[in-house]
Design a protein around this motif. Structure first.
Motif, PDB file in Angstrom:
ATOM      1  N   ARG A 150       6.515 -48.598 -71.864  1.00  0.00           N
ATOM      2  CA  ARG A 150       5.273 -48.865 -71.126  1.00  0.00           C
ATOM      3  C   ARG A 150       4.520 -50.045 -71.743  1.00  0.00           C
ATOM      4  O   ARG A 150       4.003 -50.902 -71.028  1.00  0.00           O
ATOM      5  CB  ARG A 150       4.400 -47.610 -71.130  1.00  0.00           C
ATOM      6  N   GLN A 151       4.468 -50.089 -73.081  1.00  0.00           N
ATOM      7  CA  GLN A 151       3.810 -51.207 -73.756  1.00  0.00           C
ATOM      8  C   GLN A 151       4.538 -52.515 -73.482  1.00  0.00           C
ATOM      9  O   GLN A 151       3.911 -53.551 -73.266  1.00  0.00           O
ATOM     10  CB  GLN A 151       3.768 -50.967 -75.268  1.00  0.00           C
ATOM     11  N   CYS A 152       5.857 -52.469 -73.480  1.00  0.00           N
ATOM     12  CA  CYS A 152       6.649 -53.685 -73.267  1.00  0.00           C
ATOM     13  C   CYS A 152       6.524 -54.224 -71.849  1.00  0.00           C
ATOM     14  O   CYS A 152       6.715 -55.416 -71.617  1.00  0.00           O
ATOM     15  CB  CYS A 152       8.124 -53.418 -73.563  1.00  0.00           C
ATOM     16  N   GLN A 160       3.838 -54.374 -70.110  1.00  0.00           N
ATOM     17  CA  GLN A 160       2.529 -54.977 -69.885  1.00  0.00           C
ATOM     18  C   GLN A 160       2.678 -56.496 -69.840  1.00  0.00           C
ATOM     19  O   GLN A 160       3.490 -57.059 -70.571  1.00  0.00           O
ATOM     20  CB  GLN A 160       1.539 -54.590 -70.999  1.00  0.00           C
ATOM     21  N   ALA A 173       3.289 -58.990 -73.050  1.00  0.00           N
ATOM     22  CA  ALA A 173       3.709 -58.197 -74.210  1.00  0.00           C
ATOM     23  C   ALA A 173       4.975 -58.784 -74.812  1.00  0.00           C
ATOM     24  O   ALA A 173       5.856 -59.266 -74.109  1.00  0.00           O
ATOM     25  CB  ALA A 173       3.951 -56.754 -73.796  1.00  0.00           C
ATOM     26  N   ILE A 213       6.312 -55.510 -80.652  1.00  0.00           N
ATOM     27  CA  ILE A 213       6.098 -54.070 -80.453  1.00  0.00           C
ATOM     28  C   ILE A 213       7.134 -53.286 -81.261  1.00  0.00           C
ATOM     29  O   ILE A 213       6.808 -52.304 -81.924  1.00  0.00           O
ATOM     30  CB  ILE A 213       6.155 -53.709 -78.954  1.00  0.00           C
TER      31      ILE A 213
END
Length: 137
Positions: free
Chosen positions: A25-27, A29, A32, A37
Motif C-alpha cells: 500500500r505504501q509503495c 502511493q 513512493a 520503503i
C-alpha cells in the motif's frame, strides 16, 4: 573441525500478510520509492517488488473475474436495407455533405465515418459507395 562439518541452518524470515499489504500500500502511493520503503523496514527491495507484482496480478485477476460475471449490454439499432438505384429520398441522405466543385471532390460524413471521393464522380459510383458505406453502419 567439528564446526565445518555442521551445515549452517539459515532460516528464511516469514513476513506476515498484514506487513506485506501495508508495505505494498505504501509503495503504491504516488511518488513512493520502493527501495527506500524496503530499506526502512530492513527488507530486500526485490522482495517488495515481488509482493507488489503479486498484488497487481491478484487485482487484475479479481477485476477480470468481476467483468466476466457481469453482463455487458450493448445498444442495438435496426436500420432498413440499403436502397438501390435513384429512389433515395432526402430523408435518408447523409448527415452532412460537402461538395467542392473547384477540385472535383465530394466529402461525406455519414454514420461516424468520412468518405472522400476525388476526381470526376458519376452518380453510379456515388450510389455504389453510399450503399457500401450504409451496409457497414
Amino acid at each position: 573441525m567439528a564446526d565445518q562439518d555442521t551445515p549452517s541452518r539459515r532460516r528464511r524470515r516469514d513476513h506476515s500478510p498484514k506487513l506485506k499489504r501495508a508495505l505494498v500500500r505504501q509503495c503504491l502511493q504516488p511518488g513512493a520509492s520502493v527501495a527506500s520503503i524496503a530499506m526502512a523496514h530492513g527488507i530486500n527491495a526485490n522482495l517488495v517488488f515481488k509482493w507488489r507484482r503479486e498484488h497487481r496480478a491478484a487485482e487484475a485477476a479479481d477485476s477480470s473475474t468481476a467483468q466476466a460475471s457481469t453482463p455487458l449490454l450493448l445498444p442495438i439499432t435496426l436500420a432498413s436495407a440499403p436502397l438501390s438505384g435513384t429512389s433515395r429520398s432526402m430523408a435518408q441522405a447523409p448527415a452532412s455533405i460537402t461538395t467542392r466543385t473547384s477540385t472535383d471532390s465530394i466529402e461525406l460524413d455519414f454514420a461516424g465515418a468520412r468518405l472522400r471521393l476525388r476526381g470526376a464522380v458519376d452518380q453510379e459510383s456515388l450510389l455504389g459507395s453510399l450503399t457500401a458505406l450504409r451496409s457497414l453502419a
